[in-house]
Design an enzyme around this catalytic site. Structure first.
Site, PDB file in Angstrom:
ATOM      1  N   HIS A  30     -25.760   0.530  -5.127  1.00 26.10           N
ATOM      2  CA  HIS A  30     -24.597   1.403  -4.933  1.00 26.10           C
ATOM      3  C   HIS A  30     -24.851   2.536  -3.949  1.00 26.10           C
ATOM      4  O   HIS A  30     -23.976   2.891  -3.175  1.00 26.10           O
ATOM      5  CB  HIS A  30     -24.153   1.982  -6.281  1.00 26.10           C
ATOM      6  N   HIS A  82     -17.411  -7.951  28.094  1.00 25.44           N
ATOM      7  CA  HIS A  82     -18.784  -7.767  27.626  1.00 25.44           C
ATOM      8  C   HIS A  82     -18.659  -7.182  26.220  1.00 25.44           C
ATOM      9  O   HIS A  82     -18.148  -6.080  26.045  1.00 25.44           O
ATOM     10  CB  HIS A  82     -19.423  -6.765  28.600  1.00 25.44           C
ATOM     11  N   HIS A  99     -19.923  -1.008   2.634  1.00 24.89           N
ATOM     12  CA  HIS A  99     -19.261  -2.270   2.980  1.00 24.89           C
ATOM     13  C   HIS A  99     -18.635  -2.197   4.367  1.00 24.89           C
ATOM     14  O   HIS A  99     -18.360  -1.117   4.867  1.00 24.89           O
ATOM     15  CB  HIS A  99     -18.186  -2.614   1.951  1.00 24.89           C
ATOM     16  N   GLY A 150     -11.710   6.980   6.270  1.00 24.78           N
ATOM     17  CA  GLY A 150     -10.790   6.026   5.664  1.00 24.78           C
ATOM     18  C   GLY A 150     -11.397   5.121   4.611  1.00 24.78           C
ATOM     19  O   GLY A 150     -10.719   4.234   4.106  1.00 24.78           O
ATOM     20  N   ALA A 151     -12.665   5.323   4.246  1.00 22.54           N
ATOM     21  CA  ALA A 151     -13.267   4.492   3.200  1.00 22.54           C
ATOM     22  C   ALA A 151     -12.685   4.886   1.848  1.00 22.54           C
ATOM     23  O   ALA A 151     -12.544   6.066   1.547  1.00 22.54           O
ATOM     24  CB  ALA A 151     -14.785   4.656   3.188  1.00 22.54           C
ATOM     25  N   HIS A 163     -19.409   2.347  -2.236  1.00 23.80           N
ATOM     26  CA  HIS A 163     -20.427   1.294  -2.076  1.00 23.80           C
ATOM     27  C   HIS A 163     -20.338   0.712  -0.661  1.00 23.80           C
ATOM     28  O   HIS A 163     -19.288   0.285  -0.206  1.00 23.80           O
ATOM     29  CB  HIS A 163     -20.191   0.212  -3.134  1.00 23.80           C
ATOM     30  N   CYS A 174     -21.193  -3.669  -7.137  1.00 22.79           N
ATOM     31  CA  CYS A 174     -22.587  -3.550  -7.557  1.00 22.79           C
ATOM     32  C   CYS A 174     -23.112  -4.856  -8.157  1.00 22.79           C
ATOM     33  O   CYS A 174     -22.355  -5.659  -8.714  1.00 22.79           O
ATOM     34  CB  CYS A 174     -22.727  -2.439  -8.598  1.00 22.79           C
ATOM     35  N   ARG A 203       0.811  -1.207   0.000  1.00 16.55           N
ATOM     36  CA  ARG A 203       0.000   0.000   0.000  1.00 16.55           C
ATOM     37  C   ARG A 203       0.850   1.266   0.000  1.00 16.55           C
ATOM     38  O   ARG A 203       0.340   2.370   0.171  1.00 16.55           O
ATOM     39  CB  ARG A 203      -0.897   0.002   1.244  1.00 16.55           C
ATOM     40  N   CYS A 263     -19.040  -7.275  36.443  1.00 15.05           N
ATOM     41  CA  CYS A 263     -18.584  -6.839  35.121  1.00 15.05           C
ATOM     42  C   CYS A 263     -18.769  -5.320  35.017  1.00 15.05           C
ATOM     43  O   CYS A 263     -19.862  -4.796  35.278  1.00 15.05           O
ATOM     44  CB  CYS A 263     -19.393  -7.549  34.042  1.00 15.05           C
TER      45      CYS A 263
END
Lengths: 341, 341
Positions: free
Chosen positions: B120, B300, B173, B166-167, B171, B49, B20, B203
């Site tokens: 999309h 948890h 995901h 950061g996408a 589409h 798609c 990368r 807890c």
């Protein structure tokens, strides 16, 4: 009025500063407009510029160019001011209280701005070495003053450069936040260093210095007192650390000779980053022992410089897992080979 | 080939993924151009798609709309694919080695993409509740498969929404990364929860549920199985956690009924965030116990949702100190009052 709240799971304290709150819709608007307002401010309107001293509030410290200069007037190298939008404020007493299972305390502290130069368009890598020295001395002088406040546990000295690194004003400046708690990452570092010391009877940072000097491939620059290298396990591409070669746990114990050599290596590394990476935003943070903290034998103060190159953020914040696309050996070579004449 | 390196001080593992890597000058260029290329990809060219299944690589899992559908063809609800640019890859053996004082290992792991919808322009908050359920089941089904790989210690399930989070593809995901080490923040949480349990024999997350239900002011939404609330000590404005009301350490033990109620609360919270804050970028991460990890009594599982509203980043990364401008009580009220009809 700000307050500190503690995460009952991770034990991290977070500063809540509602004076900095926005209307919900303004977050997105600011993002769309890329917060250009302040950053594009003309030097004639900037409160940090020489000649605008009256508009910036009273100075806490200034290094004068001319002996006998009046406070808050032109003729200075470096000026220290109170932050007008402080994350923490000087209140009377620390008040801790429980709220059910949660803990909070009022936001006692100090938040100062160190204006590094009277000139609007200069950044650290443009300054002369002796001007950078004065910035470092200002860090130390304010540190010495703030550590006298018995309520404070830590003094955090850092710089945000460029809007992607969180800077809201263009004029070159650093910040100093004195806090009544020790930042979590500093605590983790100290605890990790203590663990290593218990195991090996040596300072882990001293071992890092030795290893980097032997390996050579991650070194960016070195001089008599400091080495700068791309960290072996850095979280961010080109993450560069500056370490004193000789063991020293506390930044404030720095000598005159070391200040001179730190100014050289800091300016040069920032110039390499600017040259190699196209003037990216960056942050740097001085890591040192807490005020009156333990760890003189195993902790080692240093500076971490993090260029802001990648956007992947929230995932890392959420998981503590970082993906770094650049091998440190390659990044170091690129920085080493960058011409800074 | 990626590799993992360990920070000898903090003991954090970092993934180095040089596939990368970019040329130094490209970081800045990409920033200036705001990486529009992929995000503005027309639906007709998008590999996620419906109708483009052949271009995306073989599916690892698909929920079919029509029984007997052929793999990698139209007619599905959710599809799981291998990431074409994986941070970690399925290699043969884990090879750990020391490099002087440092430790590293090769980048063994899995990195998958969960395509949440064939359409999309839909995001999770646009989907029907039963479609969101299928996304959650896909998380669990892939979790069950990957946990069988004896080399893996953790399966990280997360979503980056919007380029600021950061996408790199528009589409809708999610992602799933199986790692041979446990992420540092998860380890910290488990250790903090264990500490609390040793002290109080309860807890900490169950205590948080009880406190939030009593205080009410930070709750965004609740149903029979889950509560969503703005976290008392959240690091980011509007940081919202979703917790199962009943103690449960492992996400994969979720029941059918719980999946239904999680789909409702997750979709609604994301819709509230979108409505109140102008469709901001966000990340969410599922926190669960490591594979075969200890902590059933005191850990948890939960989901942390972090809208990406502020830019102050590197300073926080460097110090572990966070400044949050929004009080959780105020943020929760705003989210609660947002109309999601």
């Amino acid at each position: 009025m700000s307050e500190l709240r503690k995460d009952p799971v991770s034990k991290r304290w977070v500063i809540f500063a509602p004076e900095r709150s926005k209307r919900p819709s303004d977050y997105r608007k600011d993002k769309d407009e890329e917060v250009k307002v302040d950053l594009e401010e003309e030097s004639g309107k900037c409160p940090f510029c020489e000649g605008k001293e009256k508009t910036s509030g009273d100075e806490l410290l200034a290094y004068e160019k001319i002996p006998g200069r009046k406070p808050n007037s032109p003729g200075w190298w470096v000026r220290v001011l109170e932050n007008k939008y402080p994350a923490l404020q000087d209140e009377s007493e620390i008040g801790k209280k429980g709220v059910g299972i949660y803990d909070k305390m009022n936001g006692v502290g100090h938040h100062e701005i160190i204006v590094e130069t009277p000139k609007h368009h200069k950044c650290i890598s443009d300054l002369e070495y002796n001007e950078v020295e004065k910035v470092i001395w200002a860090y130390r002088d304010r540190y010495m003053t703030l550590q006298e406040d018995a309520r404070m546990k830590y003094v955090l000295i850092f710089k945000n450069y460029g809007k992607d690194a969180g800077a809201s004003l263009e004029h070159s400046h650093s910040q100093l936040i004195a806090t009544p708690v020790v930042p979590k990452r500093v605590e983790e570092e100290i605890s990790g260093a203590r663990h290593y010391y218990e195991f090996r009877d040596r300072c882990v940072f001293c071992d890092i210095v030795t290893q980097e000097l032997a390996d050579k491939e991650r070194i960016v620059e070195e001089n008599d007192n400091f080495i700068a290298f791309v960290f072996f396990a850095g979280r961010f591409p080109y993450e560069t650390w500056i370490l004193p070669k000789k063991h020293s746990s506390n930044f404030e114990n720095i000598t005159k000779k070391e200040v001179m050599n730190l100014a050289v290596i800091l300016k040069n590394v920032l110039k390499r980053i600017k040259g190699a990476l196209g003037d990216p935003a960056y942050n740097f943070v001085i890591h040192t022992l807490p005020i009156n903290g333990e760890g003189q034998h195993y902790y080692h103060w240093h500076i971490e410089i993090m260029p802001k190159l990648t956007k992947v953020a929230g995932f890392e914040w959420g998981s503590g897992f970082y993906i770094n696309p650049e091998l440190p050996e390659k990044a170091a070579k690129i920085l080493r080979d960058t011409n800074i004449e």
